[in-house]
Structure formats: C-alpha cells, structure tokens
Design an enzyme around this catalytic site. Structure first.
Site, short mmCIF file in Angstrom:
data_model
loop_
_atom_site.label_atom_id
_atom_site.label_comp_id
_atom_site.label_asym_id
_atom_site.label_seq_id
_atom_site.Cartn_x
_atom_site.Cartn_y
_atom_site.Cartn_z
N GLU A 74 0.86 -1.18 0.00
CA GLU A 74 0.00 0.00 0.00
C GLU A 74 0.89 1.22 0.00
O GLU A 74 1.76 1.37 0.85
CB GLU A 74 -0.88 0.02 1.24
N ASP A 110 -6.46 9.40 10.00
CA ASP A 110 -5.16 8.90 10.43
C ASP A 110 -4.72 9.45 11.77
O ASP A 110 -4.99 10.60 12.11
CB ASP A 110 -4.09 9.25 9.38
#
Ligand SMILES: Cc1ncc(COP(=O)(O)O)c(C=O)c1O
EC number: 4.2.1.20
Lengths: 271, 410
Positions: free
Chosen positions: A49, A60
């Site tokens: 990724e 995040d």
C-alpha cells in the site's frame, strides 16, 4: 489476470495470508521511499500500500499524519507518486500496488485523467478513504474502465444489510478496518476479528484483509490467519521515523530498520 | 422547522435543498470514511424524525425562548445610518443570545437531538471559541461529558473563551497540527468521533460537514431570518433592500438568508474574510479564491493548491479562519442568488470601532466583517432603503486581539 487476483490465488495455494505493508510516499524524501518500495517485496511484502500524502488526513493517527507532512515537505504530489510507482515497475512486475489516500488530490487532478495515468503507471488498486459507496460513482466508472480495482472499505460499524449492498460490486479484495478509530492507535481482539470475518465472508467471496491497529509480528500472524491478509502501516513508519535525524531526514539506519520490521512481520505471517 | 407551505415556494423554491443524498448542485454530499457512514445515515434518520415531531419542536421552542433568550431584537442603528448618510441599517441582535452569539441556536437544536438519540458524550470543534462555549454551556445544562477541539493558535488568541469552557466543565484539547486553527480542530474532532462512535455525538458548529449537517444546522439557524423577516416588515412595512452576514463556515449567514431566498427582490450579501487582502496569500475567502474540492465530508469551495492540498486560511477573526465554506453557499454562489464579497482584517478592525462608538455595541470581529460591508454599501443607497446586518456575536472575546492591534497593552 490482475496482479491482485494472481497474488491471492498464489497465497491460497501456499495456504497463508498476505502481508500488506504500507509506506507513505516521499517520507522522508523521494529516494528513500523509492528504495524502500523496491526492497519491500524481497523483505516479504506480498502486496504494497502506497500512501499518498494529504494535508488533512482525518482518518489517520499522529504517526501517519507526521509521515504525510514530511512527504509533502519533500514535494510529494499525486503525479509524483505515480512517477514513483512507474519507476518501481521497471524492476518489479508482479507485486500489486494499492494507492491509499484521500479524495481531494484525485478530484483536483481530474478523475478520468488520474485513472488513465494510474493505469499507465501500473497501479493495481485504489483505496480512497473518504469516498464511501454513496459517493464512489464519481470515480468508480473511470477506475473500472482502466482496470483498476476500487477497494471497498468495511468497518465494525457497517451493519450486515449494508455489507451486502456495498460488497455487491466490490473488486480486488475487501479491506476491513478492524477498529472504530484512527490508524496506529488501538487493536482489535482475536475474537472481534473472528466474528467480523464470519460476517464478511457471508457477504463476499473476495479475499478480505484486516488493517488498522496491527503492529506486532504476533498480531500480524493472527490477523493473517483469521483473514486473508494483514495491513501494517503505523508500526513500520514509527520505527523508521525513530531513525531520522533532528531535521526529519533519513539516516543510514532508516532503510534497514523499516526492512527489518517488514522481515519480522513476514516471518510471522509465513511461520 | 415550520415548513413553508405556500404553493409558489414549493413549486419554484430555492429553499428545498439538498437532494436526498445531501447535494446542493455539485456541492455537499457525504464524503466520510466507512466507519462514519452508518452513523451519518442514523443521524439523518433521527433528524428527519425529530423535524416532523411536534414534541421536539415544542421542546426546542421552550429552550430558545426561556434559555437562549429569543426572539432577538432588530435594532435600527440610527447614528450609524446617519453617519454613513445612506440606507437605514438594522442590526439583527444575535449577540444578545445567551453565550453571546448565534451559535447557541444550532447547539440547542442539536443537543436535544443528541439526547433523543441517547448519546452521553459530546465532541465539538471550535474556532473563535463561541461554538465551543455554546456547546460547553448546554453540556453543563444537561449534565453531558464535553470535549472541545480547538487549534492551538486559536487557544492563544481566544483565551477568555478557553477559560469560559473550563469553567463550564468542558475539556479543551489544543490541536497543534497544521496552523492550529479551525480546520485542524475539525480534523481532530472527527478523529475523536470515529474512535468513540457508540456513545458520542459530534456537534458540528456550522453549515459544513457531511450531510445532514449542512441542512440541519441551517434549519436550526433559520430562526434568525424568520424573525428578521417579520421584524423588518413590522418596523418598515416592507422587505429589506439588502441582507448582509459574515461567513466563516456560513451558519449565521445561512440562518438569516434562508427565509429570504425566495424573495427575489432582496439581494443577499455574504462577506468572506479577505484577511490581509484577497491576493495577499493570507486570506480566508474560499469562494473568491478557492476551487471546488472535498474536505471534511463535503464538496465545496476550498482554498487549495494545484495539487489538491488544502492551504491555510488567514483572518484576524478566529471564527472566519477556515479554508472552506458550507456547501449550500457554494451552490448559491454558482446560481448567482447570493453575492459573495469580502472585507479585510483592517476593514473589520475599523468597523469594530465604528459600531462600538456610534451604537454602543461591541461586535465580534466576525460580525465586524458584515458591518464593514454595510459601511461600504450604505452610502451608495438611498435614505429610504434598508439593510439588515446579522450581528452574529458580541466582541468581548476579541478585546485582547483588538487592543494588541491598536498597540494597547492591557
Ligand atoms: C460571532 C461569530 N460570528 C460568525 C462566526 C462564523 O461562523 P459561521 O459562518 O458559521 O456563522 C463565528 C464563528 O466562530 C462567530 O463566533
């Protein structure tokens, strides 16, 4: 056959789950992240990724926020990230690359042009955190036309009837966000993960990988057995960031540290 | 909210948005992570239910009247009007609400909804601290846990409000990411919410964010325009010749504009914060200098670079220091119904002092941007014309900032 499908088919034959390490593009600079990307498969990455830095990564935690800031400071752009992957592909034609990021940089780039360029760079799949199925028709037709898998995110909060609806057109694999929370904070228990996989497997035939909150080799081992793969992001970035100098620049230790971490995760997943 | 049932308004109305997926033209929508998506659907359902429940409306009316202090007056600012020598200026006195701004209108509606939904913990973002104070206030009133996210820069420039929140029992989390302003506080509040979905309600302070927030906050704020529209007709016998409001996320503006949207002869002016100037690179004027993009759950005009990275906004006023704007405004701009203009930091500082001296009303620096545009417009209009300015808040919280700009040590 797509690289993603080929990869999961092969792992199924080997009888193990996948390791999907994450790296933030351009963290802390282009060369380091390209070198890391190139060496990840050999260290045990089955799929990779690649995070596209964004100014406002609202899903995040602090570790990836800081990585994104360093990436932006080093000049990361969506175009720059595609170029990075293009370079990686000169040496590696089999490891699937999934771009992970937020929608605005893609929207600004232009969705159609972006999907064309992503294909040209040999990207395999897209995870767009803030583009839920309700809005994904903005991007999905263009992605499909270029053979890019739009990876569907699922979460503990997704009810069963919704799971069925959103997985109907899913492709590539399914990403299970294993906690309600942001990246790099807490972890799901083994029982929670098992229960979730039962729900997910009832709704899709695609491989399902688990991410968010997987940081130790032991956690990766367990997650990759219960599901079809374990995504590890913050734990790798955190170890690597600990090697940067006081200006946030890479040192001689940075690359080996990240690769060691990936090796120990891969060993557990394969063990 | 009481529905407007007249036939014309239903047929050809600008007041029926958004569509069922939360879109206003190309703007709005629900751009959130999957973890939050089921919650957005649940919230929408709960709100739609509450909206049509007479008991909810009755309860809200009770608190608005006896706790918030509504209706707020419409004040004919005669000295200001005379001094400017043109149109008659009327101030919609939202600064007289409990806690000193329009923010409590929305907060009251949402807290009653959160209670209906059985939520026990409230998170909110705040810029100037007005929304944070309003939220902390109702949490004290109803005995709910309260977590406020506020940019570290704003914590510094809005100290009186930070202390008020502490006194009210809220926990204030300074956010150091980015420039430490409203955008960063919004990110952090969303992160808290996603990690605490079972018991937590995210009480958004403006007409932005994923659907249904923009529509819901607008509905709760529309009481401003509903009252003002009646009051101006009572006082002058007709509709106004202009309505002016300052724009941060756009909630006080949407609140006063919405009931006038179908009055085609009433020009509406949204005043963005130009900061040091529209082309200075230090501005918060998202419509004037932004492009459509996706942030904080909706598509709207955003200050961003060519690569889709959001850029920092700048305004002297913390409550306008945001690189986006509510999606309904973006749509009203695209269709040309509302005129989006701007006022600089300097104009706002001057308007702040002018209004204080001439009317004995100290406006919030946010509201001073609206006053600044009235100061530009009024002299160009006739003496029998009228302007309503939404005085969204009082300026006590800004006294230290203004003193610093005037070189006064407190
Ligand atoms: C007094 C006042 N006016 C205006 C604003 C701007 O917000 P909005 O545009 O949502 O009304 C704020 C925000 O903090 C405020 O405190």
């Amino acid at each position: 056959m797509s690289r993603i499908k080929a990869c999961f088919d092969r792992l199924k034959k080997e009888g193990r789950g996948a390791l999907l390490p994450y790296l933030e593009a351009f963290d802390p600079d282009r060369e380091t992240s390209l070198a890391l990307l190139r060496q990840m498969p050999e260290a045990g990455a089955d799929l990779i990724e690649v995070g596209v830095p964004f100014s406002d990564p609202s899903a995040d935690g602090p570790t990836i926020q800081l990585a994104a800031q360093r990436g932006l400071k080093a000049g990361a752009t969506l175009k720059g990230v595609l170029d990075l992957i293009h370079e990686f592909r000169k040496e590696n034609d089999h490891t699937p690359i999934i771009l992970m990021g937020y929608y605005n940089p893609i929207d600004r780039y232009g969705v159609e042009r972006f999907c064309k360029d992503a294909r040209a760079a040999d990207v395999d799949g897209l995870i767009v955190v803030d583009l839920p199925p309700e809005e994904s028709e903005e991007l999905a037709p263009y992605a499909r036309a270029e053979g890019l898998d739009m990876i569907t995110l699922t979460a503990p909060t997704t009810p069963d009837d919704r799971l069925k609806a959103i997985l109907k057109d899913a492709s590539g694999f399914v990403y299970y966000v294993s906690i309600t929370g942001i990246t790099g904070t807490r972890s799901a228990t083994e029982d929670q993960l098992k229960a979730a996989m039962t729900r997910l497997k009832a709704a899709t035939d695609l491989p399902v990988v688990a991410g968010f909150g997987i940081s130790t080799p032991e956690q990766a081992r367990i997650a990759s057995r219960i599901s079809d793969g374990a995504v590890v992001a913050s734990a790798i970035i955190k170890d690597m960031a600990a090697t940067y100098d006081e200006h946030g620049h890479a040192t001689a230790k940075s690359l080996p540290t990240a690769l060691d971490k990936i090796r120990s995760l891969a060993k557990a997943v394969r063990g | 909210m009481p529905a407007d049932t007249s036939i014309t308004s239903q047929l050809n109305s600008l007041r029926t948005g958004p569509d069922e997926r939360g879109h206003f033209g190309i703007h709005g929508g629900r751009f959130v992570a999957e973890t939050l998506m089921p919650l957005m659907l649940e919230l929408e359902k709960a709100y739609n239910h509450a909206k049509t429940d007479p008991q909810f409306q009755e309860e809200l009316d009770y608190y608005l009247r006896h706790y918030v202090g509504r209706p707020s007056p419409l004040w004919h600012a005669k000295r200001l009007s005379e001094t400017l020598g043109g149109a008659q200026i009327y101030l919609k006195r939202e600064e007289l609400n409990h806690t000193g701004s329009h923010k409590l209108n929305n907060v009251m509606g949402q807290i009653l909804l959160a209670r209906r939904m059985g939520k026990t913990r409230i998170v909110a973002e705040t810029g100037a601290g007005q929304h944070g104070v309003a939220t902390a206030t109702v949490c004290a009133l109803f005995g709910l846990e309260c977590e406020i996210y506020m940019g570290a820069t704003d914590v510094e420039r809005q100290k009186p409000n930070v202390f008020r929140m502490h006194l009210l029992g809220a926990k204030v989390h300074p956010v150091t990411a980015g420039a430490g302003t409203l955008k960063d506080a919004m990110n952090e509040a969303m992160r808290d919410w996603v990690a605490n979905v079972e018991n937590t309600y995210f009480l958004v302070g403006t007409v932005a964010g994923p659907h249904p927030y923009p529509a819901m906050v607008r509905d709760f704020q529309s009481i401003i325009g509903t009252e003002a529209r009646e009051q101006i007709q009572e006082q002058t016998g007709r509709l106004p010749d202009a309505v002016i409001a300052a724009i941060g996320g756009g909630s006080n503006a949407m609140g006063i504009f919405h009931p006038f949207l179908d009055d085609a002869d009433v020009p509406l002016y949204g005043v963005e914060a130009a900061g040091l100037g529209l082309d200075s690179g230090k501005t918060a004027a998202s419509i004037a200098r932004g492009k459509p993009g996706v942030l904080h759950g909706n598509r709207t005009y955003l200050l961003q670079d060519d690569h889709g990275q959001i850029t920092e906004a700048h305004s002297i006023s913390a409550g306008l220091d945001y690189p986006g704007i509510g999606p309904e405004h973006s749509w009203l701009n695209d269709i040309g119904r509302v005129n989006y203009v701007s006022a600089t930091d300097q104009q706002a500082l001057e308007a702040f002092q002018t209004l204080t001296r001439l009317e004995g009303i100290i406006p919030a620096l946010e509201s001073a941007h609206a006053v600044a545009h009235a100061i530009v417009m009024a002299p160009t209009m006739k003496k029998d014309q009228t302007i309503i300015v939404n005085l969204s808040g009082r300026g006590d919280k800004d006294v230290p900032t203004v003193a610093a700009h005037l070189g006064v040590k407190l």
